[in-house]
Structure formats: structure tokens, C-alpha cells
Design a protein around this motif. Structure first.
Motif, PDB file in Angstrom:
ATOM      1  N   SER A 124       0.821  -1.215   0.000  1.00 21.96           N
ATOM      2  CA  SER A 124       0.000   0.000   0.000  1.00 21.96           C
ATOM      3  C   SER A 124       0.853   1.262   0.000  1.00 21.96           C
ATOM      4  N   GLN A 125       2.128   1.154   0.379  1.00 23.78           N
ATOM      5  CA  GLN A 125       3.026   2.305   0.402  1.00 23.78           C
ATOM      6  C   GLN A 125       3.616   2.598  -0.968  1.00 23.78           C
ATOM      7  N   ILE A 126       3.792   1.568  -1.785  1.00 22.74           N
ATOM      8  CA  ILE A 126       4.498   1.729  -3.049  1.00 22.74           C
ATOM      9  C   ILE A 126       3.657   1.131  -4.169  1.00 22.74           C
ATOM     10  N   GLY A 127       2.978   2.003  -4.892  1.00 23.79           N
ATOM     11  CA  GLY A 127       2.151   1.544  -5.991  1.00 23.79           C
ATOM     12  C   GLY A 127       2.680   1.976  -7.344  1.00 23.79           C
ATOM     13  N   SER A 128       3.671   2.868  -7.322  1.00 21.17           N
ATOM     14  CA  SER A 128       4.221   3.387  -8.575  1.00 21.17           C
ATOM     15  C   SER A 128       5.671   3.813  -8.356  1.00 21.17           C
ATOM     16  N   ALA A 129       6.331   4.182  -9.439  1.00 17.18           N
ATOM     17  CA  ALA A 129       7.722   4.636  -9.334  1.00 17.18           C
ATOM     18  C   ALA A 129       7.808   5.906  -8.491  1.00 17.18           C
ATOM     19  N   SER A 130       6.845   6.786  -8.609  1.00 17.66           N
ATOM     20  CA  SER A 130       6.891   8.016  -7.802  1.00 17.66           C
ATOM     21  C   SER A 130       6.688   7.700  -6.327  1.00 17.66           C
ATOM     22  N   LEU A 169       7.717   4.956  -4.935  1.00 17.25           N
ATOM     23  CA  LEU A 169       8.994   4.388  -4.521  1.00 17.25           C
ATOM     24  C   LEU A 169      10.004   5.493  -4.240  1.00 17.25           C
ATOM     25  N   ARG A 170      10.081   6.491  -5.108  1.00 27.14           N
ATOM     26  CA  ARG A 170      10.993   7.626  -4.866  1.00 27.14           C
ATOM     27  C   ARG A 170      10.619   8.339  -3.575  1.00 27.14           C
ATOM     28  N   ARG A 171       9.331   8.523  -3.343  1.00 27.58           N
ATOM     29  CA  ARG A 171       8.879   9.197  -2.123  1.00 27.58           C
ATOM     30  C   ARG A 171       9.256   8.372  -0.891  1.00 27.58           C
ATOM     31  N   LEU A 188      15.714   9.153   3.868  1.00 23.72           N
ATOM     32  CA  LEU A 188      17.022   9.805   3.780  1.00 23.72           C
ATOM     33  C   LEU A 188      17.201  10.765   4.948  1.00 23.72           C
ATOM     34  N   ASP A 189      18.421  11.045   5.263  1.00 24.91           N
ATOM     35  CA  ASP A 189      18.731  12.002   6.315  1.00 24.91           C
ATOM     36  C   ASP A 189      18.298  13.390   5.833  1.00 24.91           C
TER      37      ASP A 189
END
Length: 72
Positions: free
Chosen positions: A10-16, A18-20, A26-27
Motif C-alpha cells: 500500500s506504500q508503493i504503488g508506482s515509481a513516484s 517508490l521515490r517518495r 534519507l537524512d
């Protein structure tokens, strides 16, 4: 990634998405890989990010090594 429960589908449904997801791990001070504790394990909330960053780090090394091996 999902099979190892590193991220929820549910967190990753598309490439965008995944980038998010990566950007949120990230720090925020410098956009660098976070400094994970040395004793991190699967119960730690940052375990999925730790595992994925480790995989990306390894793949980056392999990607750099392959051309070097092929070029002599």
C-alpha cells in the motif's frame, strides 16, 4: 521487497511512490543515507529502509565492478 516485508504494497504503488518512500528514509539534513544503529534488527522500525539501502549499496558496487572487469 514485499516478500521480505521491507515495505507494504500500500506504500508503493508506482515509481513516484517508490521515490517518495526512499526520500522519507534519507537524512533530512543532507539527503544522505541515514546512520542506522549497529545493532539494528527486524524489530527496529527502520529495518526495511536499512535492508533496502544495503541492497542498493551492494548493487552499486556490482554495477561499478562489471565495466572494470570487462575493460580489463
Amino acid at each position: 521487497m514485499y516478500a521480505k516485508r521491507l515495505a507494504d504494497p500500500s506504500q508503493i504503488g508506482s515509481a513516484s511512490d517508490l521515490r517518495r518512500w526512499f526520500a522519507t528514509h534519507l537524512d533530512p539534513r543532507a539527503g544522505q543515507v541515514p546512520d542506522f544503529p549497529g545493532n539494528i534488527d527486524e524489530r527496529h522500525p527502520d529495518w526495511p529502509a536499512h535492508q533496502i539501502f544495503g541492497l542498493l549499496h551492494t548493487l552499486a558496487h556490482q554495477a561499478l565492478r562489471a565495466p572494470a572487469v570487462d575493460s580489463g
